[in-house]
Write a protein that holds these residues in place. Structure first.
Motif, PDB file in Angstrom:
ATOM      1  N   ALA A 217      37.661  16.129  -8.524  1.00 16.37           N
ATOM      2  CA  ALA A 217      36.902  16.828  -7.467  1.00 16.37           C
ATOM      3  C   ALA A 217      35.468  16.318  -7.435  1.00 16.37           C
ATOM      4  O   ALA A 217      34.891  16.117  -6.365  1.00 16.37           O
ATOM      5  CB  ALA A 217      36.925  18.329  -7.720  1.00 16.37           C
ATOM      6  N   GLN A 218      34.886  16.084  -8.617  1.00 17.69           N
ATOM      7  CA  GLN A 218      33.508  15.559  -8.667  1.00 17.69           C
ATOM      8  C   GLN A 218      33.430  14.163  -8.057  1.00 17.69           C
ATOM      9  O   GLN A 218      32.385  13.754  -7.566  1.00 17.69           O
ATOM     10  CB  GLN A 218      33.018  15.513 -10.116  1.00 17.69           C
ATOM     11  CG  GLN A 218      32.705  16.878 -10.694  1.00 17.69           C
ATOM     12  CD  GLN A 218      32.246  16.785 -12.140  1.00 17.69           C
ATOM     13  OE1 GLN A 218      32.760  15.982 -12.917  1.00 17.69           O
ATOM     14  NE2 GLN A 218      31.297  17.624 -12.518  1.00 17.69           N
ATOM     15  N   GLU A 219      34.557  13.462  -8.096  1.00 20.23           N
ATOM     16  CA  GLU A 219      34.570  12.115  -7.507  1.00 20.23           C
ATOM     17  C   GLU A 219      34.888  12.142  -6.016  1.00 20.23           C
ATOM     18  O   GLU A 219      34.963  11.099  -5.372  1.00 20.23           O
ATOM     19  CB  GLU A 219      35.593  11.236  -8.259  1.00 20.23           C
ATOM     20  CG  GLU A 219      35.118  10.897  -9.669  1.00 20.23           C
ATOM     21  CD  GLU A 219      36.245  10.406 -10.582  1.00 20.23           C
ATOM     22  OE1 GLU A 219      37.401  10.289 -10.113  1.00 20.23           O
ATOM     23  OE2 GLU A 219      35.948  10.171 -11.762  1.00 20.23           O
ATOM     24  N   GLY A 220      35.142  13.349  -5.462  1.00 19.07           N
ATOM     25  CA  GLY A 220      35.348  13.489  -4.023  1.00 19.07           C
ATOM     26  C   GLY A 220      36.800  13.578  -3.601  1.00 19.07           C
ATOM     27  O   GLY A 220      37.099  13.416  -2.415  1.00 19.07           O
TER      28      GLY A 220
ATOM     29  N   PRO B 293      31.613  13.111  -3.255  1.00 15.65           N
ATOM     30  CA  PRO B 293      31.344  12.759  -4.660  1.00 15.65           C
ATOM     31  C   PRO B 293      29.970  13.294  -5.079  1.00 15.65           C
ATOM     32  O   PRO B 293      29.030  13.258  -4.281  1.00 15.65           O
ATOM     33  CB  PRO B 293      31.342  11.227  -4.669  1.00 15.65           C
ATOM     34  CG  PRO B 293      32.084  10.832  -3.448  1.00 15.65           C
ATOM     35  CD  PRO B 293      31.859  11.910  -2.430  1.00 15.65           C
ATOM     36  N   VAL B 294      29.896  13.832  -6.285  1.00 14.48           N
ATOM     37  CA  VAL B 294      28.598  14.345  -6.755  1.00 14.48           C
ATOM     38  C   VAL B 294      28.153  13.534  -7.979  1.00 14.48           C
ATOM     39  O   VAL B 294      28.976  13.040  -8.740  1.00 14.48           O
ATOM     40  CB  VAL B 294      28.668  15.840  -7.155  1.00 14.48           C
ATOM     41  CG1 VAL B 294      28.691  16.732  -5.945  1.00 14.48           C
ATOM     42  CG2 VAL B 294      29.817  16.132  -8.087  1.00 14.48           C
TER      43      VAL B 294
ATOM     44  N   ILE C 101      25.049  15.992 -13.565  1.00 22.35           N
ATOM     45  CA  ILE C 101      23.786  16.181 -14.269  1.00 22.35           C
ATOM     46  C   ILE C 101      23.927  15.468 -15.636  1.00 22.35           C
ATOM     47  O   ILE C 101      24.988  15.574 -16.264  1.00 22.35           O
ATOM     48  CB  ILE C 101      23.490  17.694 -14.405  1.00 22.35           C
ATOM     49  CG1 ILE C 101      22.075  17.941 -14.881  1.00 22.35           C
ATOM     50  CG2 ILE C 101      24.466  18.397 -15.312  1.00 22.35           C
ATOM     51  CD1 ILE C 101      21.647  19.406 -14.748  1.00 22.35           C
TER      52      ILE C 101
ATOM     53  N   PRO D 108      33.167  16.667 -17.807  1.00 20.46           N
ATOM     54  CA  PRO D 108      34.613  16.585 -18.074  1.00 20.46           C
ATOM     55  C   PRO D 108      34.960  16.434 -19.558  1.00 20.46           C
ATOM     56  O   PRO D 108      36.110  16.636 -19.940  1.00 20.46           O
ATOM     57  CB  PRO D 108      35.053  15.346 -17.297  1.00 20.46           C
ATOM     58  CG  PRO D 108      33.980  15.074 -16.324  1.00 20.46           C
ATOM     59  CD  PRO D 108      32.712  15.596 -16.915  1.00 20.46           C
TER      60      PRO D 108
ATOM     61  N   ARG E 149      37.311  16.745 -12.674  1.00 22.55           N
ATOM     62  CA  ARG E 149      36.696  15.409 -12.691  1.00 22.55           C
ATOM     63  C   ARG E 149      36.963  14.695 -11.354  1.00 22.55           C
ATOM     64  O   ARG E 149      36.062  14.112 -10.757  1.00 22.55           O
ATOM     65  CB  ARG E 149      37.268  14.589 -13.855  1.00 22.55           C
ATOM     66  CG  ARG E 149      36.671  13.197 -14.019  1.00 22.55           C
ATOM     67  CD  ARG E 149      37.393  12.398 -15.098  1.00 22.55           C
ATOM     68  NE  ARG E 149      38.840  12.340 -14.892  1.00 22.55           N
ATOM     69  CZ  ARG E 149      39.449  11.609 -13.953  1.00 22.55           C
ATOM     70  NH1 ARG E 149      38.733  10.870 -13.155  1.00 22.55           N
ATOM     71  NH2 ARG E 149      40.768  11.624 -13.829  1.00 22.55           N
TER      72      ARG E 149
ATOM     73  N   HIS F 258      31.458  25.666  -6.287  1.00 24.00           N
ATOM     74  CA  HIS F 258      31.196  24.508  -5.409  1.00 24.00           C
ATOM     75  C   HIS F 258      29.733  24.073  -5.537  1.00 24.00           C
ATOM     76  O   HIS F 258      29.443  22.874  -5.623  1.00 24.00           O
ATOM     77  CB  HIS F 258      31.527  24.891  -3.968  1.00 24.00           C
ATOM     78  CG  HIS F 258      31.403  23.761  -3.003  1.00 24.00           C
ATOM     79  ND1 HIS F 258      32.190  22.634  -3.071  1.00 24.00           N
ATOM     80  CD2 HIS F 258      30.574  23.574  -1.942  1.00 24.00           C
ATOM     81  CE1 HIS F 258      31.851  21.798  -2.094  1.00 24.00           C
ATOM     82  NE2 HIS F 258      30.877  22.350  -1.393  1.00 24.00           N
ATOM     83  N   ALA F 259      28.829  25.068  -5.568  1.00 23.81           N
ATOM     84  CA  ALA F 259      27.395  24.742  -5.651  1.00 23.81           C
ATOM     85  C   ALA F 259      27.018  24.175  -7.021  1.00 23.81           C
ATOM     86  O   ALA F 259      26.022  23.470  -7.136  1.00 23.81           O
ATOM     87  CB  ALA F 259      26.571  25.986  -5.355  1.00 23.81           C
ATOM     88  N   ALA F 260      27.811  24.519  -8.057  1.00 29.77           N
ATOM     89  CA  ALA F 260      27.443  24.110  -9.423  1.00 29.77           C
ATOM     90  C   ALA F 260      28.335  22.996  -9.941  1.00 29.77           C
ATOM     91  O   ALA F 260      28.266  22.659 -11.121  1.00 29.77           O
ATOM     92  CB  ALA F 260      27.539  25.327 -10.351  1.00 29.77           C
ATOM     93  N   ARG F 261      29.153  22.386  -9.087  1.00 31.11           N
ATOM     94  CA  ARG F 261      30.181  21.486  -9.610  1.00 31.11           C
ATOM     95  C   ARG F 261      29.596  20.239 -10.274  1.00 31.11           C
ATOM     96  O   ARG F 261      30.234  19.630 -11.121  1.00 31.11           O
ATOM     97  CB  ARG F 261      31.187  21.110  -8.515  1.00 31.11           C
ATOM     98  CG  ARG F 261      30.658  20.236  -7.399  1.00 31.11           C
ATOM     99  CD  ARG F 261      31.670  20.206  -6.256  1.00 31.11           C
ATOM    100  NE  ARG F 261      31.329  19.237  -5.221  1.00 31.11           N
ATOM    101  CZ  ARG F 261      30.399  19.439  -4.287  1.00 31.11           C
ATOM    102  NH1 ARG F 261      29.702  20.573  -4.255  1.00 31.11           N
ATOM    103  NH2 ARG F 261      30.151  18.506  -3.393  1.00 31.11           N
ATOM    104  N   HIS F 262      28.363  19.870  -9.922  1.00 26.66           N
ATOM    105  CA  HIS F 262      27.757  18.687 -10.548  1.00 26.66           C
ATOM    106  C   HIS F 262      27.364  18.946 -12.006  1.00 26.66           C
ATOM    107  O   HIS F 262      27.035  18.018 -12.728  1.00 26.66           O
ATOM    108  CB  HIS F 262      26.505  18.279  -9.746  1.00 26.66           C
ATOM    109  CG  HIS F 262      25.444  19.330  -9.752  1.00 26.66           C
ATOM    110  ND1 HIS F 262      25.511  20.449  -8.948  1.00 26.66           N
ATOM    111  CD2 HIS F 262      24.311  19.462 -10.475  1.00 26.66           C
ATOM    112  CE1 HIS F 262      24.454  21.209  -9.177  1.00 26.66           C
ATOM    113  NE2 HIS F 262      23.711  20.642 -10.094  1.00 26.66           N
ATOM    114  N   THR F 263      27.367  20.218 -12.432  1.00 25.50           N
ATOM    115  CA  THR F 263      26.946  20.510 -13.817  1.00 25.50           C
ATOM    116  C   THR F 263      28.123  20.459 -14.793  1.00 25.50           C
ATOM    117  O   THR F 263      27.922  20.560 -15.996  1.00 25.50           O
ATOM    118  CB  THR F 263      26.294  21.904 -13.931  1.00 25.50           C
ATOM    119  OG1 THR F 263      27.261  22.895 -13.577  1.00 25.50           O
ATOM    120  CG2 THR F 263      25.081  22.029 -13.044  1.00 25.50           C
TER     121      THR F 263
ATOM    122  N   THR G 238      30.278  29.590  -5.603  1.00 20.63           N
ATOM    123  CA  THR G 238      29.302  29.276  -6.656  1.00 20.63           C
ATOM    124  C   THR G 238      29.762  28.053  -7.443  1.00 20.63           C
ATOM    125  O   THR G 238      28.946  27.193  -7.797  1.00 20.63           O
ATOM    126  CB  THR G 238      29.117  30.490  -7.579  1.00 20.63           C
ATOM    127  OG1 THR G 238      28.951  31.650  -6.770  1.00 20.63           O
ATOM    128  CG2 THR G 238      27.922  30.332  -8.475  1.00 20.63           C
TER     129      THR G 238
ATOM    130  N   ALA H 284      24.211  29.918  -3.069  1.00 24.90           N
ATOM    131  CA  ALA H 284      25.619  29.501  -3.174  1.00 24.90           C
ATOM    132  C   ALA H 284      26.514  30.347  -2.290  1.00 24.90           C
ATOM    133  O   ALA H 284      27.521  29.871  -1.791  1.00 24.90           O
ATOM    134  CB  ALA H 284      26.070  29.584  -4.627  1.00 24.90           C
TER     135      ALA H 284
END
Lengths: 227, 190
Positions: B22-25, A17-18, A21, B75, B20, B67-72, B65, A213
Motif C-alpha cells: 500500500a505504501q508503494e501505491g 506511493p508514499v 518517514i 514494514p 508495504r 490513511h493519513a499516517a501510512r507513511h509512518t 487516520t 485526518a
C-alpha cells in the motif's frame, strides 16, 4: 453499498506511493550530530574568547553537563519515536528524561537552599541557553515534521526538553559562575520553562494531523462542513 | 471472495506485506488491507463501546487516520501495535467528544428545567405545567433535590447538608433527574 465500503473504495482509490518517514535511529543519529556540532562550535568559540572553557574547571560542571546531555539524548530519542504510532508506548521511557532533568534541577535547588549568595545577573547565560537550544529544537522539529503523533503533548514537551537540556549544557560550559543560586535562577529555571513551553508546540503543531485526518473535503459524504 | 475473512485469518507477515505494498501505491493490496482493518477495528470498538453506531464511526475514522499516517509505518516492525495505537487514540478521542457533549446536554437540561419551574414574576414558562407534572413523577429523592435546588433556590452545599448527602451525590442525583425529565419530555413530544 454501505458507508464503510464506499469509504474503503475512496481511500484505496486515492492511494499514491508514499515516502516513509526515516527510522527513529537514523533521525536520532542526525540530531545527535547536529547537537554535538552546535555544542562543539560554542565550546570552540568560548575557548578562543576566554583562553579555555571557563565552566569546565569544576567537578560540578562535569556532573551537570553529563546529566544534561544524557537527558537530552534520551528525550530526543523518545521524541523522535513518538512520531510513529505505537512507538515509545512505555510511560517509563517518556518519564525518564523528565526525571533526569528534574534530578539536575533538584540538585541545583538543594545546593541553592544551603548557599543563597552570588546570584548575580545571568542574562548572558539565558541567552546562551536559548541560542544553543534553538538549532537543536529546530532540527528536532524538522525531523518530526511528518510525525503522526498519538501523544502530541509528550512529543512537544520532549522536543523542547531535549533542546533545553542541550542549551543548559552549553550555558554551563561557558559560564564562570558556580554559585548554586545563580545556576538555579539563570540556568535551571529557564531550561525548565523552555521544556514546559513544548506542551504548546505539541498542541498546536503535532495534534493537527489527527484532526485533519477525519476532516474530508466538503463534497465527501462524511464531510462535517455543514455541522 | 470474502476479502474480510481472507485478510482476517492471515499471519502478521501478510498484513506487513499488504501495508508495504500500500505504501508503494498498490491500490488492490490497500483495499484488501482496509477491509481487514475495518472488520478488526469495528469488532474491537464494539467490545469497548455500548453504541454500535459510535463503534462503526470509530472504525471508519480509524481508516481515515491510518490513511493519513501510512507513511509512518515501518514494514520491519509488527503491524498491529501501530494499528491499535491509532485505533486506541480514535477511541479516546471519541470518549472525550462524548464527555463534552454529555456535559453540554446536562447543562442544557438543567437550564430548561430551571426555566420551567422557577417561580416567575411575569408570564409562566410554556412548559412549566408539564415539567412540574414530570417532576412529581420522579423518585422521591430526585424530586426533593430538584425542588430544593430549582424552586426553593437552595445551593448544592445547603441541599447536601439538609439531606445528609455528599455534594457530588446531590449533583449526580439532580443530573439524573434532569435527564429523566428531558427524556420524558422528548418522548411526549414524539
Amino acid at each position: 453499498m454501505n458507508d464503510a465500503e464506499q469509504l474503503i473504495r475512496e481511500i484505496a482509490g486515492d492511494v499514491r506511493p508514499v515516502r516513509r518517514i526515516p527510522s527513529v535511529t537514523l533521525r536520532w543519529v542526525v540530531w545527535l550530530a547536529l547537537a554535538a556540532a552546535s555544542l562543539a562550535t560554542l565550546a570552540a568559540l568560548e575557548a578562543r574568547r576566554a583562553g579555555g572553557l571557563a565552566g569546565l574547571a569544576t567537578a560540578g560542571t562535569v556532573r551537570d553537563v553529563v546529566l544534561l546531555l544524557a537527558a537530552a539524548a534520551l528525550a530526543a530519542w523518545t521524541c523522535l519515536a513518538l512520531a510513529v504510532p505505537g512507538r515509545a508506548s512505555s510511560p517509563a521511557l517518556r518519564w525518564t528524561p523528565a526525571v533526569l532533568l528534574g534530578v539536575w534541577i533538584a540538585v541545583v535547588a538543594f545546593a541553592a537552599a544551603g548557599d543563597a549568595n552570588g546570584c548575580g545577573s545571568g542574562i548572558a547565560c539565558v541567552l546562551t541557553t536559548l541560542l544553543v537550544a534553538a538549532p537543536s529544537a529546530a532540527a528536532l522539529y524538522v525531523l518530526n515534521r511528518r510525525a503522526a503523533a498519538t501523544r502530541p503533548l509528550w512529543l512537544g514537551a520532549l522536543l523542547t526538553g531535549a533542546a533545553a537540556a542541550v542549551g543548559a549544557a552549553g550555558a554551563r560550559l561557558c559560564c564562570a559562575g558556580d554559585a548554586p543560586l545563580h545556576l538555579l535562577v539563570w540556568h535551571a529555571l529557564p531550561a525548565m520553562g523552555l521544556a514546559v513551553s513544548g506542551l504548546l508546540i505539541g498542541h498546536y503543531a503535532f495534534a493537527r494531523w489527527f484532526r485533519r485526518a477525519v476532516a474530508p473535503a466538503c463534497n465527501h459524504p462524511r464531510s462535517r462542513c455543514a455541522e | 471472495m470474502d476479502h474480510d475473512t481472507a485478510v482476517h485469518d492471515s499471519s502478521e507477515e501478510t498484513w506487513n506485506d499488504l501495508m508495504r505494498r500500500a505504501q508503494e501505491g498498490d491500490a488492490a493490496a490497500y483495499e484488501n488491507l482496509l477491509r481487514g482493518v475495518h472488520t478488526l477495528v469495528r469488532d474491537y470498538a464494539r467490545r469497548r463501546l455500548p453504541d454500535v453506531t459510535a463503534a462503526d464511526d470509530v472504525a471508519q475514522d480509524t481508516l481515515m487516520t491510518l490513511h493519513a499516517a501510512r507513511h509512518t509505518y515501518d514494514p520491519r516492525r509488527p503491524f498491529f501495535p501501530w494499528l491499535y495505537a491509532i485505533a486506541n487514540h480514535r477511541l479516546l478521542d471519541h470518549a472525550r467528544k462524548r464527555q463534552r457533549i454529555r456535559l453540554r446536554e446536562v447543562s442544557g437540561d438543567e437550564a430548561l428545567i430551571a426555566g420551567a419551574v422557577a417561580p416567575a414574576a411575569d408570564a409562566p414558562h410554556p412548559l412549566a405545567e408539564t415539567v412540574r407534572q414530570l417532576l412529581a413523577e420522579l423518585p422521591e429523592r430526585s424530586r426533593r433535590i430538584i425542588e430544593l435546588l430549582k424552586i426553593e433556590e437552595y445551593s448544592v452545599p445547603e441541599v447536601a447538608r439538609l439531606l445528609h448527602l455528599s455534594e457530588s451525590n446531590v449533583k449526580v442525583i439532580a443530573h439524573r433527574g434532569y435527564r429523566e425529565i428531558r427524556r420524558r419530555l422528548e418522548g411526549g413530544q414524539r
